[in-house]
Design a protein around this motif. Structure first.
Motif, mmCIF file in Angstrom:
data_model
loop_
_atom_site.group_PDB
_atom_site.id
_atom_site.type_symbol
_atom_site.label_atom_id
_atom_site.label_comp_id
_atom_site.label_asym_id
_atom_site.label_seq_id
_atom_site.Cartn_x
_atom_site.Cartn_y
_atom_site.Cartn_z
ATOM 1 N N ARG A 116 38.984 39.611 51.751
ATOM 2 C CA ARG A 116 38.348 38.348 52.156
ATOM 3 C C ARG A 116 37.466 37.843 51.031
ATOM 4 N NH1 ARG A 116 37.479 40.688 58.187
ATOM 5 N NH2 ARG A 116 39.508 41.628 58.103
ATOM 6 N N GLU A 117 37.240 36.566 51.006
ATOM 7 C CA GLU A 117 36.410 35.994 49.945
ATOM 8 C C GLU A 117 34.947 36.071 50.336
ATOM 9 O OE1 GLU A 117 37.324 32.841 47.621
ATOM 10 O OE2 GLU A 117 39.130 33.913 47.014
ATOM 11 N N ILE A 118 34.419 37.286 50.378
ATOM 12 C CA ILE A 118 33.005 37.422 50.708
ATOM 13 C C ILE A 118 32.181 37.283 49.433
ATOM 14 C CG2 ILE A 118 31.275 38.855 51.836
ATOM 15 C CD1 ILE A 118 33.476 38.098 53.746
ATOM 16 N N THR A 119 32.486 38.094 48.438
ATOM 17 C CA THR A 119 31.830 37.920 47.144
ATOM 18 C C THR A 119 32.877 37.830 46.050
ATOM 19 O OG1 THR A 119 31.668 40.252 46.601
ATOM 20 C CG2 THR A 119 29.865 39.345 47.850
ATOM 21 N N PRO A 120 33.513 36.682 45.948
ATOM 22 C CA PRO A 120 34.457 36.527 44.850
ATOM 23 C C PRO A 120 33.704 36.481 43.519
ATOM 24 C CG PRO A 120 34.146 34.441 45.956
ATOM 25 C CD PRO A 120 33.378 35.463 46.737
ATOM 26 N N ALA A 121 34.362 36.849 42.465
ATOM 27 C CA ALA A 121 33.750 36.750 41.137
ATOM 28 C C ALA A 121 34.627 35.864 40.276
ATOM 29 C CB ALA A 121 33.621 38.132 40.514
ATOM 30 N N ILE A 122 34.097 35.517 39.124
ATOM 31 C CA ILE A 122 34.884 34.719 38.201
ATOM 32 C C ILE A 122 34.756 35.356 36.825
ATOM 33 C CG2 ILE A 122 32.942 33.120 37.903
ATOM 34 C CD1 ILE A 122 35.035 30.902 37.450
ATOM 35 N N ALA A 123 35.852 35.441 36.120
ATOM 36 C CA ALA A 123 35.803 36.033 34.787
ATOM 37 C C ALA A 123 35.138 35.052 33.829
ATOM 38 C CB ALA A 123 37.197 36.376 34.312
ATOM 39 N N LEU A 124 34.392 35.601 32.893
ATOM 40 C CA LEU A 124 33.700 34.746 31.922
ATOM 41 C C LEU A 124 34.697 33.849 31.201
ATOM 42 C CD1 LEU A 124 30.946 34.163 30.661
ATOM 43 C CD2 LEU A 124 31.439 35.913 28.959
ATOM 44 N N SER A 125 35.872 34.420 30.937
ATOM 45 C CA SER A 125 36.873 33.645 30.196
ATOM 46 C C SER A 125 37.409 32.472 31.015
ATOM 47 C CB SER A 125 38.014 34.568 29.785
ATOM 48 O OG SER A 125 38.504 35.242 30.931
ATOM 49 N N SER A 126 37.270 32.543 32.348
ATOM 50 C CA SER A 126 37.775 31.439 33.169
ATOM 51 C C SER A 126 36.735 30.350 33.358
ATOM 52 C CB SER A 126 38.178 31.940 34.553
ATOM 53 O OG SER A 126 38.944 33.093 34.461
#
Lengths: 452, 1004
Positions: free
Chosen positions: B696-706
């Motif tokens: 589930r999208e509770i704590t999604p993260a994002i890559a620095l490169s994105s």
């Protein structure tokens, strides 16, 4: 179309005279046996347990239950839905089958109606037991007040208040109205204080034409009034869940699914109650194997609907592709509460399939055992819906386990005793079979054919 | 109306008789307690808080605080933003010192032990008794105490000199190895100062600065370093150590090195960076500890060492040596190696400075060892203990208990019972720091004053130790220059005052007002030269006692410190930031090690070292090396108060009493242990229902490169903002994807909501790239909102009452990538959904939507159906299963915030967005005729105020210039579960930014 005589001959072949009916049906109202007293004492003790447990909860707080976050509803709501469900078959048998002129209802409808009234009386206590501040429970009722505060008509819990109180009022009225001619019969047979009592509650019934005319009209109107309630009340109860967004609750199938389940559990409860009653009070002549066969068929039909609902819920959860919905139902089958789910599936889906066989339908011990299974299964069905859905919801960090406490168990067991308490009183105080209606379908009193 | 009684007359009569009846019904029993201010104190306005500045004495760090008092009672602490140590933040323990102030177990007054039992006596008798004993001790007086400021230290020196004896400062948690390493390397007897915010790469060799006992300003600087900045870049944090502490959980990369191999790894990195060009005093050391040796010692590959070194060399970077939880027998060497690494990489003058004169109060164990020897040798006639509890915090092997018991007269200044005072002959209860005077000097040129914020709690007849010492000295005929400690303190500051701020009285008042005085900062040196070591140092891995197969890691608890906070229910009930366990002790063990022993979570094991054994349940944790187990300090008290006693186990039982050489610090990483199952099992009082997000999208993260590529990530800012501004409890989302300009919907402009567009729309944003999971916000919220604690059994049943919780999830990243355990923290509180599932299901409108978009809960309307909690997808609603507040003993209830209702049995509660703070500001705005909406930043949530990382922003999102509006304008913004169930929360989260690629879907 079969005549009354033919119908009576079909269902009650062993009843010979009309006087016999009075005698047999009113017999339990005389001296109770030791068995009755023993059961009554047990039930009264259970009622004591019930109120002691509730009292403890009122004094200390609802924390004496095993409820928690995330499982805010547990045994209490499970039992509420269970008892409301039980209450359903009574009205079904007495009202709907009356309107449809089903030939087998006369012998059992009094018991079923009594069961309905007592089951609603039991069910109605559970929301009160369950709320945190029962002393403010009247706030759910819309009444004019100085603060201009109204209940929230959007909340299914408010609908519930209306549904359950309406159902109780109508089913109690219907029950009472149906007993009036029989009470008069009891009055005529009784003496002393009992006679006075029956005189009052039989409302001066004399069996005149005009009384019968009005009685018939009133009965059919009330039957018509009660019929939609059979469908609506449990639909409303199902919306307590379906209106929530909890995965495992939020489904459009809930209303029909709950109604079928309610009738299913109610018929099973009727079987459970009538089998011993018939034996103890010697009513074999009036409640015959044909009645059981008919009830078993109704059980089978509703069990198939219920099983279909289970399977369709699982299918839809998978078909939706929704991660959370899928997880909820997967957890239902294989999570920590797998046992509850499998009890439900076994008792409600598997065991009743034996009813396809006529031999089983005609075996009273088998039916009794099956009906117990169904009662257990239907209680667990509600437990599964309430608990397994709540304990494994949207937020994984907030998942948790619920373990019912002794107090909850005391109240659950006590609720059966509370129900039994009233039911036992019923068997002693009111004619358990509808005498007047039964007589209607019996053949006219003819002299017995001499054997040549 | 001509005849009969008139309505008005009737009411008059009714009023008079009614009042009479009420008066006569009044009981006179407690009348003296009911007296109002006869002469109103002009500084106190009932209903308006009075604030004082002070210095927190919860641990040795000395954070500046603001003390909130209401009607003469301290009710809340907040960080003093002008104080450079705390920078305005406050940790959980700091908040919990209030529970020491109102601790019902405090001594009622001075006590003397007679035949094993304590008898209360008067202060006069007590002081006379102490004076007499000191006189009889003939100069053999020993004072053992925690450092509590320069003036107190000076007084103690004066006192012990006058009466003959000495004083030893001791604290269970110390940073002596760093201090000693700094002395060895640079000849400066101080701690280096870090400027973490200047670094782009930080490596921590077992330094747990987020777990407590470090200045909160470090956390603030760390957040600035590690959070992604406006240019889309962020600093990298590497944690090298055997166990992921809270600090380690925030690392971008975890290198699970062998315990004790920090020095080798640091030197290996340094030698790679120096490439043999270093010709300083440590050239030979660097030559000896090349990357190969480092790799071997640490148990990692040589390439990894080189790669780390290269990244470190890019700079600006910073290496931190081990903190108290990783002090092994060569801890000074490890710190020295880290300093060498910093030096070689050119970090000095950029991210680390010497010459700032940074002091900490913590002193090493070796002084204590000497004191124990003196006591055991019969050289001590009178021993006095204050602010420290060696009978608990030292292992049996130290001999403290025996030596202490052998002293003729033992005095304790403990304000509440502890294991040491349980052995004392005379107890002279000290006042709590919020009731007493003091000062602190965290570094050269910086002075902070500690002032009493309230009259002493009347339940306890306590006296400040400084006053006692002055009085006793007076009885012995020694004039120490003042009658009271306050005069002593003020006189001391007056004599050293340089006149730079006008007359002394003005400067003094100013200092009391701001809480901190800067006499100009010391010149920070650039890059000092390294000195050759003047003492024997070995950089090898330390020897460990015992032949068990698991290394024991004993660390100060983020909640209890070294056990000082074990009797504070807030701390007991605060879930540990790492394990999420409350109340009891647990042993951390790796899943593989647990499996090898057939252990599952909750199985009870016996942990045995050569020095002792404890029996404790295990908690399986993937963030620890398979060859190590960890046990936190703070459990197993025997005489510490009603909540602490017999709760958990004391980790010290397993440790030897060893002082590290040469710093003299107490060694916590000293022994190996064996772990054997007992066959018993218990349910842990753990609050986390799951360690994984389950897709589930509770704590999604994002890559620095994105980052910076926009696109699908985040909600489109314009539309998102409009949605948020919708408010009013109506669904602002067009189901058909229509124009967002339709917000707020026409239907939302009726009744109370008619002018909602002209009102504020409160919203919050939490930056998960900054949040460390330290849990300061949880305790701050508890203190502000009268949130009760429920006890271990209730927590086990799942009934904890926190309005805010820090969810912790593991993301198992591909093991070939760096940092294969990505740990996410998510502060979860009521999301104040625009489209709140809880609102329609409440049958009595006990929860509803305010025109300001807040999801309000009306406690006294609640019937307790609990449908709202069932229907809350975030599970942030908590229920009063019992009268939890009734269980709170007097005077702990003095801490309650009078602006917040204390909730009764059977009602639901949850985060209110600190509505009392909003109302307070709105009242002020109205009084000052500034319109109706407070300025941006005028209202600060309790959680927001305490957050050391400044991760929380709150404000009016209808104001496009407010900070909240700016912050949510980010491609990292998301709202939990909103995509799935369209709840439209007012709480926005900013995704954590990772260096590793975040797979979509599974690790979303």
């Amino acid at each position: 179309m079969a005549t009354a005589t033919e119908r009576g001959a079909l269902t009650h072949p062993d009843v010979q005279t009309l006087a016999e009916v009075n005698e047999d049906v009113l017999r339990p109202l005389s001296k109770p046996g030791k068995g009755w007293w023993a059961m009554f004492a047990l039930a009264a003790a259970g009622v004591g347990l019930f109120f002691a447990s509730w009292g403890r909860q009122l004094v200390q707080g609802i924390g004496v239950s095993g409820l928690n976050e995330p499982v805010g509803w547990g045994v209490y709501i499970t039992s509420f839905v269970f008892w409301v469900g039980i209450a359903h078959s009574g009205t079904l048998i007495s009202a709907i089958l009356f309107l449809f002129r089903a030939p087998w209802r006369q012998s059992i409808y009094r018991t079923a109606e009594a069961m309905t009234v007592f089951a609603v009386m039991t069910a109605g206590l559970f929301p009160l037991i369950h709320v945190g501040r029962v002393w403010h429970a009247y706030w759910l009722i819309p009444y004019p007040n100085s603060r201009f505060l109204w209940p929230n008509f959007k909340s299914p819990l408010v609908w519930d208040v209306f549904a359950v109180t309406t159902y109780f009022t109508v089913s109690a009225t219907f029950f009472f109205l149906g007993t009036v001619p029989d009470l008069a019969a009891a009055r005529d047979a009784a003496t002393g204080l009992r006679k006075k009592l029956y005189s009052i509650i039989s409302l001066g019934w004399r069996g005149t034409d005009s009384q019968w005319h009005h009685f018939g009209k009133a009965y059919i109107f009330l039957a018509a009034l009660a019929t939609p309630l059979v469908l609506s009340v449990h639909s409303v109860v199902s919306w307590d869940f379906a209106m929530g967004i909890v995965p495992g609750w939020h489904a459009t199938i809930f209303a029909p699914y709950f109604v079928a389940g309610a009738i299913y559990s109610g018929v099973a409860m009727v079987i459970t109650l009538i089998v011993p009653m018939r034996k103890i009070f010697g009513l074999e002549k009036y409640v015959t194997i044909k009645h059981f066969d008919a009830m078993a068929k109704l059980c089978l039909l509703t069990s198939m609907i219920v099983l279909y609902s289970y399977l369709s819920e699982f299918f839809i959860a998978w078909y939706s592709g929704e991660v959370i919905e899928r997880a909820s139902f997967w957890n239902r089958l294989f999570g920590p509460y797998w046992w509850a789910t499998w009890i439900m599936l076994t008792c409600n889906g598997l065991v009743p399939t034996t009813l396809w066989f006529k031999r089983v339908r005609h075996s009273i011990p088998a039916l009794f055992v099956i009906s117990i299974f169904v009662n257990i299964g239907m209680w667990f069905e509600r437990y599964v819906i309430v608990v397994t859905s709540l304990h494994h919801e949207y937020e994984p960090y907030a998942w948790g386990m619920y373990r019912p406490s002794l107090t909850e168990m005391g109240i659950l067991i006590g609720s059966f005793c509370w129900f039994g308490f009233w039911f036992l009183l019923f068997t002693r105080l009111l004619p358990p079979v509808a005498i007047a209606e039964l007589k209607e379908v019996l053949p006219a009193p003819l002299r017995k054919k001499e054997a040549h | 109306m001509t005849d009969g009684i008139k309505r008005r007359d009737f009411l008059k009569v009714l009023g008079v008789t009614g009042a009479g009846a009420t008066l006569t019904a009044c009981s006179t029993g407690n009348a003296e307690r009911l007296l109002p201010y006869v002469t109103a104190d002009e500084s106190i306005t009932p209903g308006v808080a009075t604030w004082y500045t002070s210095v927190c004495q919860g641990c040795s760090v000395g954070c500046g605080v603001w003390v909130k008092t209401r009607e003469g009672r301290v009710i809340k602490l907040e960080g003093n933003p002008h104080h450079p140590v705390s920078n305005g933040a406050l940790c959980s323990k700091g908040h919990a010192t209030l529970q020491h102030l109102y601790n019902p177990d405090r001594y009622a007054g001075p006590m003397v032990r007679e035949g094993g039992a304590l008898r209360q006596i008067s202060w006069d008798e007590a002081e006379a008794m102490l004076a007499e004993r000191i006189q009889g001790a003939a100069g053999n007086v020993l004072y053992i105490g925690r450092h509590t400021g320069p003036t107190m230290s000076r007084l103690l020196d004066q006192f012990t000199n006058a009466v003959g004896g000495r004083h030893v400062e001791y604290d269970a948690v110390s940073d002596a190895p760093l201090r000693e390493a700094t002395r060895i390397a640079f000849g400066a007897d101080e701690l280096p100062r870090y400027n973490m915010d200047q670094a782009r790469f930080i490596i921590s060799f077992g330094n747990d600065f987020i777990d407590g006992d470090a200045p909160l300003s470090w956390q603030r600087d760390f957040a600035k370093m590690s959070a992604v900045d406006d240019h889309g870049s962020k600093g990298r944090f590497v944690y090298a150590g055997p166990r992921l502490s809270t600090t380690g959980q925030n690392a971008d990369e975890w290198i699970p090195i062998n315990p004790g191999s920090e020095a080798a790894l640091a030197l290996g990195m340094a030698s790679v960076i120096a490439e043999g060009s270093d010709d300083g005093p440590y050239a030979s050391v660097l030559a000896a500890y090349g990357p190969g040796a480092a790799a071997q010692a640490a148990g990692i590959s040589e390439d990894q060492v080189r790669e780390l070194a290269e990244r470190f060399a890019e700079g600006p970077s910073l290496a931190l040596g081990p903190s108290a939880g990783a002090h092994h027998r060569n801890a000074t060497a490890a710190h020295l190696a880290a300093l060498i690494l910093n030096h070689v990489a050119g970090s000095f003058g950029r991210t680390i400075h010497v010459g700032g004169g940074l002091q900490t109060a913590a002193r090493p164990y070796s002084d204590m060892e000497a004191a124990i020897r003196a006591m055991a040798g019969g050289q001590v006639g009178v021993v006095m203990v204050r602010g420290t509890n060696p009978a608990y915090s030292l292992p049996e092997g130290s001999g403290f208990r025996d030596a202490f018991a052998g002293v003729g007269f033992k005095v304790s200044f403990a304000s509440a019972p502890d294991e040491t005072s349980a052995m004392a002959d005379l107890i002279l209860p000290d006042r709590h720091w919020l009731e007493s005077w003091g000062d602190s000097a965290p570094r050269t040129g910086l002075m902070a004053l500690q002032q009493p914020a309230m009259q002493p709690v009347p339940h306890f007849d306590a006296k400040q130790t400084g006053d006692v010492l002055l009085s006793v000295a007076g009885r012995l005929g020694n004039d120490l220059g003042a009658a009271t400690f306050f005069e002593y303190l003020k006189a001391g500051h007056q004599s050293s005052y340089d006149g730079s701020m006008g007359p002394f009285e003005d400067a003094w008042r100013q200092a009391l007002k701001t809480g901190v005085v800067e006499h100009g900062e010391a010149e920070l040196g650039g890059a000092p030269d390294l000195r050759a070591p003047d003492t024997a140092i070995t950089f090898d891995a330390p020897a460990l006692d015992g032949d068990g197969d698991l290394t024991l890691l004993v660390h100060p608890s983020p909640r209890f410190g070294a056990g000082e906070f074990s009797n504070a229910p807030w701390m007991l009930e605060l879930p540990d930031p790492v394990s999420k366990i409350t109340w009891h002790s647990w042993l951390e063990i790796h899943p593989d090690a647990a499996e090898a022993r057939g252990l599952r979570e909750g199985d009870i094991v016996t942990v045995a070292s050569p020095h002792g054994q404890v029996t404790v349940p295990v908690w399986v944790y993937p963030g620890i090396r398979p060859d190590a187990v960890a046990l936190g300090m703070g459990g197993g008290h025997t005489d510490f108060g009603r909540w602490a006693n017999n709760n958990g186990v004391n980790a010290m039982t397993l440790l030897p009493a060893v002082a590290e050489q040469p710093s003299g610090a107490f060694v916590t990483l000293a022994t190996k242990v064996s772990v054997t199952p007992t066959g018993d099992h218990r349910r842990l009082a753990k609050v986390s229902g799951s360690d994984v997000q389950a897709g589930r999208e509770i704590t999604p993260a994002i890559a620095l490169s994105s980052l910076g590529h926009g696109g699908e990530e985040g909600i489109p800012p314009e539309e998102g903002l409009k949605e948020l501004q919708g408010g009013g409890g109506f669904v602002p989302v067009p189901a058909d994807g229509g124009e967002p300009q339709a917000f707020p919907l026409e239907g939302s402009r009726y009744g109370k909501y008619a002018d909602s567009e002209n009102r504020a729309r409160w919203a919050m944003a939490i930056d998960l790239d900054k949040c460390t999971g330290c849990s300061a916000c949880v305790t701050a919220c508890q203190a502000e909102n009268n949130v009760p604690w429920v006890g271990e059994q209730q927590v086990m049943m799942g009934r904890e009452m926190h309005w805010m919780r820090i969810e912790r999830y593991y993301e198992h990243v591909d093991a070939t990538q760096a940092g294969h355990l990505d740990i996410r923290h998510l502060p979860m509180l009521c999301q104040h959904c625009n489209n709140a599932p809880c609102e329609p299901v409440c049958p009595v409108f006990a929860t509803y939507h305010t025109p300001e978009g807040v999801n309000a809960q009306i406690y006294n309307r609640c019937v307790g159906t609990r449908y709202c909690a069932n229907n809350c997808p975030y599970k942030v609603r908590v229920f009063n299963w019992y009268r939890y507040t009734d269980a709170i003993p007097d005077p702990m209830n003095w801490q309650w915030n009078p602006d917040v209702t204390v909730r009764d049995n059977g009602v639901m509660e949850k985060c209110s967005f600190c509505m009392q703070r909003v109302r307070e500001a709105e009242n002020r705005v109205a009084l000052e005729k500034r319109g109706s909406i407070p300025n941006d930043g005028e209202v600060i949530m309790a959680c927001q105020q305490s957050c050391p990382a400044e991760a929380i922003v709150w404000g009016n999102i209808r104001d496009p210039n407010s900070r909240i509006s700016q912050v949510v304008h980010s491609e990292r913004t998301y709202r939990v579960l909103n995509e799935a169930i369209n709840t439209q929360p007012a709480v926005n989260y900013l995704k954590k930014v990772t260096f590793h690629e975040v797979a979509s879907g599974e690790h979303a």
